[in-house]
Design a protein around this motif. Structure first.
Motif, mmCIF file in Angstrom:
data_model
loop_
_atom_site.group_PDB
_atom_site.id
_atom_site.type_symbol
_atom_site.label_atom_id
_atom_site.label_comp_id
_atom_site.label_asym_id
_atom_site.label_seq_id
_atom_site.Cartn_x
_atom_site.Cartn_y
_atom_site.Cartn_z
ATOM 1 N N MET A 1 102.237 70.691 -9.351
ATOM 2 C CA MET A 1 100.891 70.491 -9.813
ATOM 3 C C MET A 1 100.925 70.190 -11.313
ATOM 4 S SD MET A 1 97.551 72.413 -8.974
ATOM 5 C CE MET A 1 97.085 73.847 -9.326
ATOM 6 N N ALA A 2 100.309 69.125 -11.725
ATOM 7 C CA ALA A 2 100.308 68.721 -13.129
ATOM 8 C C ALA A 2 99.263 69.505 -13.904
ATOM 9 C CB ALA A 2 100.016 67.232 -13.239
ATOM 10 N N ALA A 3 99.609 69.840 -15.127
ATOM 11 C CA ALA A 3 98.680 70.553 -15.998
ATOM 12 C C ALA A 3 98.185 69.602 -17.087
ATOM 13 C CB ALA A 3 99.377 71.743 -16.637
ATOM 14 N N ASN A 4 96.953 69.790 -17.511
ATOM 15 C CA ASN A 4 96.422 68.995 -18.615
ATOM 16 C C ASN A 4 97.062 69.445 -19.907
ATOM 17 O OD1 ASN A 4 94.723 67.520 -17.010
ATOM 18 N ND2 ASN A 4 92.979 68.847 -17.325
ATOM 19 N N THR A 5 97.375 68.505 -20.754
ATOM 20 C CA THR A 5 97.921 68.813 -22.068
ATOM 21 C C THR A 5 96.993 68.205 -23.109
ATOM 22 O OG1 THR A 5 99.301 66.833 -22.041
ATOM 23 C CG2 THR A 5 100.315 68.863 -21.261
ATOM 24 N N PRO A 6 97.013 68.716 -24.330
ATOM 25 C CA PRO A 6 96.181 68.127 -25.379
ATOM 26 C C PRO A 6 96.531 66.645 -25.570
ATOM 27 C CG PRO A 6 97.045 70.236 -26.073
ATOM 28 C CD PRO A 6 97.729 69.899 -24.788
ATOM 29 N N CYS A 7 95.548 65.842 -25.784
ATOM 30 C CA CYS A 7 95.695 64.402 -26.043
ATOM 31 C C CYS A 7 96.257 63.638 -24.841
ATOM 32 C CB CYS A 7 96.566 64.157 -27.270
ATOM 33 S SG CYS A 7 95.909 64.837 -28.789
ATOM 34 N N SER A 8 96.023 64.135 -23.634
ATOM 35 C CA SER A 8 96.541 63.438 -22.463
ATOM 36 C C SER A 8 95.643 62.269 -22.090
ATOM 37 C CB SER A 8 96.664 64.410 -21.287
ATOM 38 O OG SER A 8 95.408 64.940 -20.955
ATOM 39 N N SER A 10 94.095 58.653 -21.896
ATOM 40 C CA SER A 10 93.942 57.481 -22.756
ATOM 41 C C SER A 10 94.149 57.788 -24.238
ATOM 42 C CB SER A 10 92.553 56.867 -22.567
ATOM 43 O OG SER A 10 91.556 57.781 -22.986
ATOM 44 N N LYS A 11 94.201 59.063 -24.605
ATOM 45 C CA LYS A 11 94.434 59.422 -26.011
ATOM 46 C C LYS A 11 95.887 59.180 -26.415
ATOM 47 C CE LYS A 11 90.648 62.620 -26.502
ATOM 48 N NZ LYS A 11 90.018 62.370 -27.780
ATOM 49 N N GLY A 12 96.789 59.034 -25.459
ATOM 50 C CA GLY A 12 98.152 58.588 -25.749
ATOM 51 C C GLY A 12 99.147 59.646 -26.174
ATOM 52 N N GLY A 13 98.814 60.908 -26.108
ATOM 53 C CA GLY A 13 99.749 61.958 -26.494
ATOM 54 C C GLY A 13 99.467 62.501 -27.884
ATOM 55 N N ILE A 14 100.226 63.505 -28.264
ATOM 56 C CA ILE A 14 100.025 64.201 -29.536
ATOM 57 C C ILE A 14 100.767 63.479 -30.660
ATOM 58 C CG2 ILE A 14 100.376 66.372 -30.785
ATOM 59 C CD1 ILE A 14 100.404 67.744 -27.978
ATOM 60 N N ALA A 15 100.039 63.132 -31.709
ATOM 61 C CA ALA A 15 100.644 62.503 -32.884
ATOM 62 C C ALA A 15 101.049 63.555 -33.909
ATOM 63 C CB ALA A 15 99.679 61.509 -33.516
ATOM 64 N N GLY A 16 100.348 64.680 -33.942
ATOM 65 C CA GLY A 16 100.638 65.736 -34.908
ATOM 66 C C GLY A 16 99.497 66.724 -34.964
ATOM 67 N N CYS A 17 99.554 67.600 -35.947
ATOM 68 C CA CYS A 17 98.532 68.631 -36.115
ATOM 69 C C CYS A 17 97.708 68.367 -37.365
ATOM 70 C CB CYS A 17 99.183 70.008 -36.265
ATOM 71 S SG CYS A 17 100.089 70.558 -34.813
ATOM 72 N N ASP A 26 95.726 57.988 -30.531
ATOM 73 C CA ASP A 26 94.674 56.988 -30.708
ATOM 74 C C ASP A 26 93.856 57.239 -31.970
ATOM 75 O OD1 ASP A 26 93.042 59.136 -30.018
ATOM 76 O OD2 ASP A 26 91.919 58.042 -28.489
ATOM 77 N N GLY A 27 94.211 58.284 -32.740
ATOM 78 C CA GLY A 27 93.534 58.593 -34.001
ATOM 79 C C GLY A 27 92.437 59.616 -33.881
ATOM 80 N N SER A 28 92.063 60.003 -32.670
ATOM 81 C CA SER A 28 90.998 60.994 -32.485
ATOM 82 C C SER A 28 91.584 62.402 -32.512
ATOM 83 C CB SER A 28 90.289 60.747 -31.148
ATOM 84 O OG SER A 28 91.172 61.005 -30.070
ATOM 85 N N ILE A 29 90.703 63.393 -32.450
ATOM 86 C CA ILE A 29 91.157 64.771 -32.338
ATOM 87 C C ILE A 29 90.879 65.258 -30.935
ATOM 88 C CG2 ILE A 29 91.020 65.428 -34.763
ATOM 89 C CD1 ILE A 29 88.263 66.509 -34.247
ATOM 90 N N LEU A 79 86.410 60.362 -38.368
ATOM 91 C CA LEU A 79 86.418 58.960 -37.945
ATOM 92 C C LEU A 79 87.830 58.532 -37.562
ATOM 93 C CD1 LEU A 79 84.078 57.427 -40.657
ATOM 94 C CD2 LEU A 79 83.528 57.914 -38.279
ATOM 95 N N THR A 80 87.968 57.915 -36.393
ATOM 96 C CA THR A 80 89.252 57.403 -35.943
ATOM 97 C C THR A 80 89.560 56.109 -36.688
ATOM 98 O OG1 THR A 80 88.332 56.046 -34.187
ATOM 99 C CG2 THR A 80 88.811 58.352 -33.631
ATOM 100 N N PRO A 81 90.807 55.609 -36.614
ATOM 101 C CA PRO A 81 91.120 54.323 -37.247
ATOM 102 C C PRO A 81 90.259 53.177 -36.735
ATOM 103 C CG PRO A 81 93.131 55.474 -36.707
ATOM 104 C CD PRO A 81 92.008 56.260 -36.095
ATOM 105 N N ALA A 82 89.746 53.313 -35.500
ATOM 106 C CA ALA A 82 88.885 52.274 -34.941
ATOM 107 C C ALA A 82 87.444 52.407 -35.423
ATOM 108 C CB ALA A 82 88.919 52.342 -33.413
ATOM 109 N N GLY A 83 87.142 53.446 -36.214
ATOM 110 C CA GLY A 83 85.799 53.645 -36.743
ATOM 111 C C GLY A 83 84.869 54.451 -35.848
#
Length: 90
Positions: A1-8, A10-17, A26-29, A79-83
């Motif tokens: 069973m898959a678990a949800n992870t932060p930034c899963s 369309s957000k593309g994964g974790i870039a950092g904290c 994707d630049g969002s939080i 604001l994300t890089p996309a505005g």
């Protein structure tokens, strides 16, 4: 069973904290309630997280800078890089 992870998905994964918040590729939080510092093993706790400045104008509220804006109804966002606005979960 898959678990949800932060930034899963369309957000593309974790870039950092950004303090205790997850900064996504994707630049969002992330809306995750988990502590990014604890999740990533950086050893910082919420009391050691960077202070967050609140601004009224949207010019300097870029995600990843620990600077957030307050919207007209009291929502806190950056604001994300996309505005686009990325709201912080309360």
């Amino acid at each position: 069973m898959a678990a949800n992870t932060p930034c899963s998905g369309s957000k593309g994964g974790i870039a950092g904290c950004d303090g205790d918040l997850f900064l996504c590729n994707d630049g969002s939080i992330s809306g995750s309630k988990k502590s990014c510092a604890a999740y990533m093993g950086t050893g910082a706790t919420s009391s050691q997280a960077r202070p967050q400045r609140m601004l009224d104008s949207s010019g300097d509220c870029l995600c990843g800078t620990a600077t957030f804006c307050t919207g007209p109804r009291g929502g806190v966002y950056c604001l994300t890089p996309a505005g686009k606005k990325s709201y912080v979960r309360q």
